[in-house]
Design a protein around this motif. Structure first.
Motif, short mmCIF file in Angstrom:
data_model
loop_
_atom_site.label_atom_id
_atom_site.label_comp_id
_atom_site.label_asym_id
_atom_site.label_seq_id
_atom_site.Cartn_x
_atom_site.Cartn_y
_atom_site.Cartn_z
N LYS A 58 2.52 1.46 -3.94
CA LYS A 58 1.60 1.77 -5.14
C LYS A 58 -0.01 2.17 -4.30
N GLN A 59 0.18 3.31 -3.65
CA GLN A 59 -0.89 3.83 -2.95
C GLN A 59 -2.17 3.97 -3.70
N LYS A 60 -1.81 4.64 -4.85
CA LYS A 60 -3.17 4.99 -5.78
C LYS A 60 -3.63 3.69 -6.51
N THR A 61 -2.66 2.77 -6.56
CA THR A 61 -3.21 1.71 -7.36
C THR A 61 -4.06 0.65 -6.29
N ASN B 249 -6.96 1.43 -1.84
CA ASN B 249 -8.40 1.62 -1.67
C ASN B 249 -8.96 0.01 -1.91
N ASP C 39 -3.79 7.39 4.31
CA ASP C 39 -4.55 8.31 3.53
C ASP C 39 -5.72 8.52 4.31
N ALA D 271 -8.98 8.94 1.74
CA ALA D 271 -9.21 7.63 1.38
C ALA D 271 -10.29 7.23 2.68
N SER E 143 0.77 -1.27 -0.09
CA SER E 143 -0.16 0.07 -0.07
C SER E 143 0.78 1.11 -0.13
#
Length: 745
Positions: A308-311, A314, A353, A356, A305
């Motif tokens: 590659k937080q954006k990928t 969530n 985040d 999120a 996470s």
């Protein structure tokens, strides 16, 4: 001439067009423009061609092709002579007779297909011979030595294929499509151990990857120039690691594979498909695995996470929340630490985040509020059960922990008020004594939220209400051996409400929660006003309560609260600022908190003792084991009869004639020690538990003693009650008489 020629082509039929040849209009035009004897020769064959057969016409056209396109004609001569040399003796009449085409009896394949098929058969045979290669420990040692000294892609490919064959045996596939075959368990263990321990460093060395100095900016393996050359083998190996992880059951082996997967996270991040499969297995281990496996799985998820937080963030948060809800359906002393672990780790994931987190929190808190609203409007058993269950309570506590841990946060601040309203609504839904344990869980969540976010939440009224609803002076209907653990229950049944352990546990919970809440507000400048209703309520309770076990802790709490109120009042009198000056108030409260208050010092001591008790409860030990209580051993009836015979032999006289005169038994005038009197009293108390039948049996034993002691037989005495026996044991009162002396004396 061009228009004339074009008009001629339009007027021609299909047969005429075919007979005219493949001459272009330009060629025809050029021929017409230069009349020559060749034109007559070209026209005359056309007239004759109508009379010839179609085969001969086609042969004539091919002969023309030799002049027009010699290269193509030469190609036909070299590759397909049958197309040029064919029989032209047939006529159009013969062709008209052969209107239908007859299929041959046997279809023949071209020679090129035969060659291809033979090639495929030979390749299959070669594959079968390759598949029969059996992996041995010697081969593994050779691979290990070769890869450590000089890693090359060919050796790495052999290792990955052998690893794939080993994993196929665990999946029940048998390694049918693999080049190698692993048939021995020792070979399997050696191969897997080699891959888990050494293959990561070999990969790093083979791809020329150096560890990055900055952890926030890692070096991905895809940046290597040798990545694409070894991509297929790396994919195969990473997929095999995930399959191995899904088939293992031993906790120690799962932990070793998870450590290896944690090393390979950067490789998985370069391959989205394999990374999704890994995340699925990590979530399974995080929610259902052993303690070490849960921690390692969480570390890998956190690493994925962060990089590659954006990928992935969530999707991971959503799946982790769903796994958390699914695995907290039931709660026990053994399960409670796992639930707390999932809450803490999920909170840490939400801290990555806040944007999120707000989206997820808004959706899930709203979902909890909808369930509560349906329960309040429908007022049915099913809707109540949708709220009064462990999943709902654990979700409330999770979001209370998330908001309290991530405070201060301007993004998450708007979620505090709706969450408090949902928790308070849950308490008020069914405010009966049956659901007091659930009320305690909700009050604990509100206390955590209030203390961490500096938000005033009215928790004390829900606790003080219990003092008015429960009569602590009333004697319990039944005794219970084990105490009630309020931490792992949500409701009580009718039998529990009658037990003494219910009131004991309820008083402990009230003491703990009130002390926790007052500790959170101990340094507040408004503590005296906040504590005043509680002080009045506790004083009224202490006047009415006559049970020392319940009044003693409440009196102690009252003293500490009053002491803290007096301390805050004294400190407040020294202040030089007004109530409206919020900045000065905040500074004053911070100073008081750093200096410490009487209640905070007492709370720190109490918390150490309380944590020990909680650890015992979590580990499944009962608090009764630590208490050195005496055990009551009940003797059997036959053993009692024998002992009673021995005891009562010395108490009664059966051989004197005064037995008949007095009509009963007479006690010997023999002095007895106090210890023997106590033993007799205990024996008599035991006798009082006997029924009438046992009393009749004692009469028979008394008759037997009389027959053995004397010759004269007396009538059996009437059955005596326990009170009579006690009087007999005590004996008659001593009479003091005055001594009469004679004159001589």
């Amino acid at each position: 001439m061009a228009a004339k020629q074009k008009r001629k082509l339009e007027d021609l039929s299909m047969d005429e067009f075919l007979l005219s040849g493949f001459d272009s209009p330009d060629e025809d035009g050029s021929e017409e423009e230069t009349p020559s004897p060749q034109k007559k020769d070209a026209i005359s064959p056309n007239k004759n061609e109508n009379k010839r057969g179609r085969a001969s016409q086609h042969k004539h056209q091919l002969s023309k092709l030799k002049n027009k396109d010699p290269e193509f004609y030469k190609f036909l001569q070299d590759n397909d002579q049958s197309l040029l040399n064919f029989d032209d003796t047939d006529s159009s009449e013969d062709e008209d007779e052969k209107t239908y085409h007859k299929l041959p009896s046997v279809l023949e394949e071209a020679s090129s297909d035969d060659d291809d098929e033979e090639g495929q058969k030979s390749s299959r045979k070669s594959k079968k011979t390759v598949e029969t290669i059996k992996v041995t420990i010697k081969m593994i040692e050779e691979w290990k030595t070769a890869l450590k000294t000089h890693p090359v892609p060919r050796t790495f490919r052999e290792v990955t294929q052998a690893f794939k064959a080993a994993i196929a045996t665990t999946m029940g596939e048998g390694g049918g499509q693999c080049r190698y075959k692993v048939a021995d368990s020792s070979v399997f263990n050696a191969l897997v151990l080699f891959c888990i321990k050494d293959l990561y460093m070999i990969l790093q060395k083979m791809l020329n990857l150096k560890p990055s100095k900055d952890q926030n900016k890692p070096v991905f393996p895809s940046s290597s120039s040798k990545w694409h050359r070894n991509l297929t083998d790396i994919k195969m190996y990473l997929s095999g690691v995930v399959q191995l992880l899904s088939s293992l059951t031993e906790a120690s082996v799962v932990g070793a594979v998870l450590k290896h997967a944690n090393q390979l996270v950067l490789y998985y991040l370069c391959l989205p498909k394999q990374c999704r499969h890994l995340i699925k297995q990590l979530l399974k281990q995080w929610s259902t695995g052993e303690e070490m496996s849960r921690v390692l799985a969480f570390l890998a998820l956190n690493k994925i996470s962060r990089h590659k937080q954006k990928t992935y963030l969530n999707s991971i948060l959503k799946q982790m929340y769903i796994s958390y809800v699914q695995n907290c359906k039931f709660t026990s002393p053994n399960m409670l630490p796992m639930v707390n672990f999932m809450q803490r780790t999920l909170t840490e994931m939400y801290s990555l985040d806040t944007q999120a987190t707000y989206q997820h929190g808004f959706i899930y808190i709203r979902q909890l509020a909808i369930h509560l609203r349906n329960a309040m409007t429908m007022k049915k058993k099913e809707t109540y059960q949708s709220v009064y269950n462990w999943q709902y309570i654990h979700c409330l506590y999770l979001w209370s922990r998330v908001l309290s841990t991530l405070h201060p946060s301007d993004v998450l601040q708007p979620l505090i008020y709706p969450l408090c309203q949902v928790v308070i609504g849950t308490i008020k839904l069914v405010p009966t004594a049956k659901y007091y344990p659930l009320r305690m869980h909700c009050c604990r969540a509100l206390t955590l939220l209030s203390s961490s976010t500096n938000t005033f939440v009215p928790v004390l009224p829900f606790l003080l209400e219990i003092f008015q609803q429960v009569d602590f002076n009333k004697k319990p209907g039944r005794m219970s051996k084990k105490p009630i653990n309020f931490a792992v229950i949500l409701k009580l049944n009718k039998v529990n409400l009658m037990e003494k352990a219910y009131k004991d546990g309820l008083m402990d919970q009230l003491y703990d929660l009130m002390l926790e809440y007052f500790h959170s507000q101990a340094s507040s400048i408004s503590f005296p006003e906040l504590a005043l209703p509680t002080v009045i309520q506790l004083k009224a309770f202490l006047k009415e309560c006559k049970v020392a076990n319940y009044s003693k802790p409440m009196r102690q709490l009252l003293d500490k609260v009053q002491e803290n109120s007096n301390y805050i009042t004294a400190q407040r009198q020294k202040a030089t600022f007004g109530v409206a000056d919020t900045a000065a108030v905040a500074v004053w409260e911070k100073r008081i908190k750093e200096e410490g208050t009487p209640l905070s010092r007492y709370h720190s001591q109490w918390k150490k003792l309380r944590e020990k008790e909680i650890q015992l409860e979590i580990s499944g030990k009962e608090r009764m084991e630590d208490l050195d209580l005496p055990e009551i051993k009940r003797r059997k009836i036959q053993d009692r009869k024998i002992e009673d015979k021995k005891e009562f032999k010395d108490l009664f006289q059966s051989d004197s004639s005064s037995d008949e005169e007095n009509g009963g038994l007479k006690i010997k005038g023999k002095k007895r020690s106090p210890a023997s009197d106590d033993e007799d009293d205990d024996d008599l108390e035991d006798l009082s538990d006997f029924s009438d039948e046992e009393g009749m049996e004692e009469e028979d034993s008394g008759d037997d003693d009389e027959e053995g002691g004397g010759k004269n037989k007396s009538k059996a005495p009437k059955p005596m009650s326990s009170a009579d026996l006690i009087k007999l044991a005590e004996g008659q009162e001593d009479v003091v008489e005055d001594l009469q002396l004679s004159d001589d004396e």
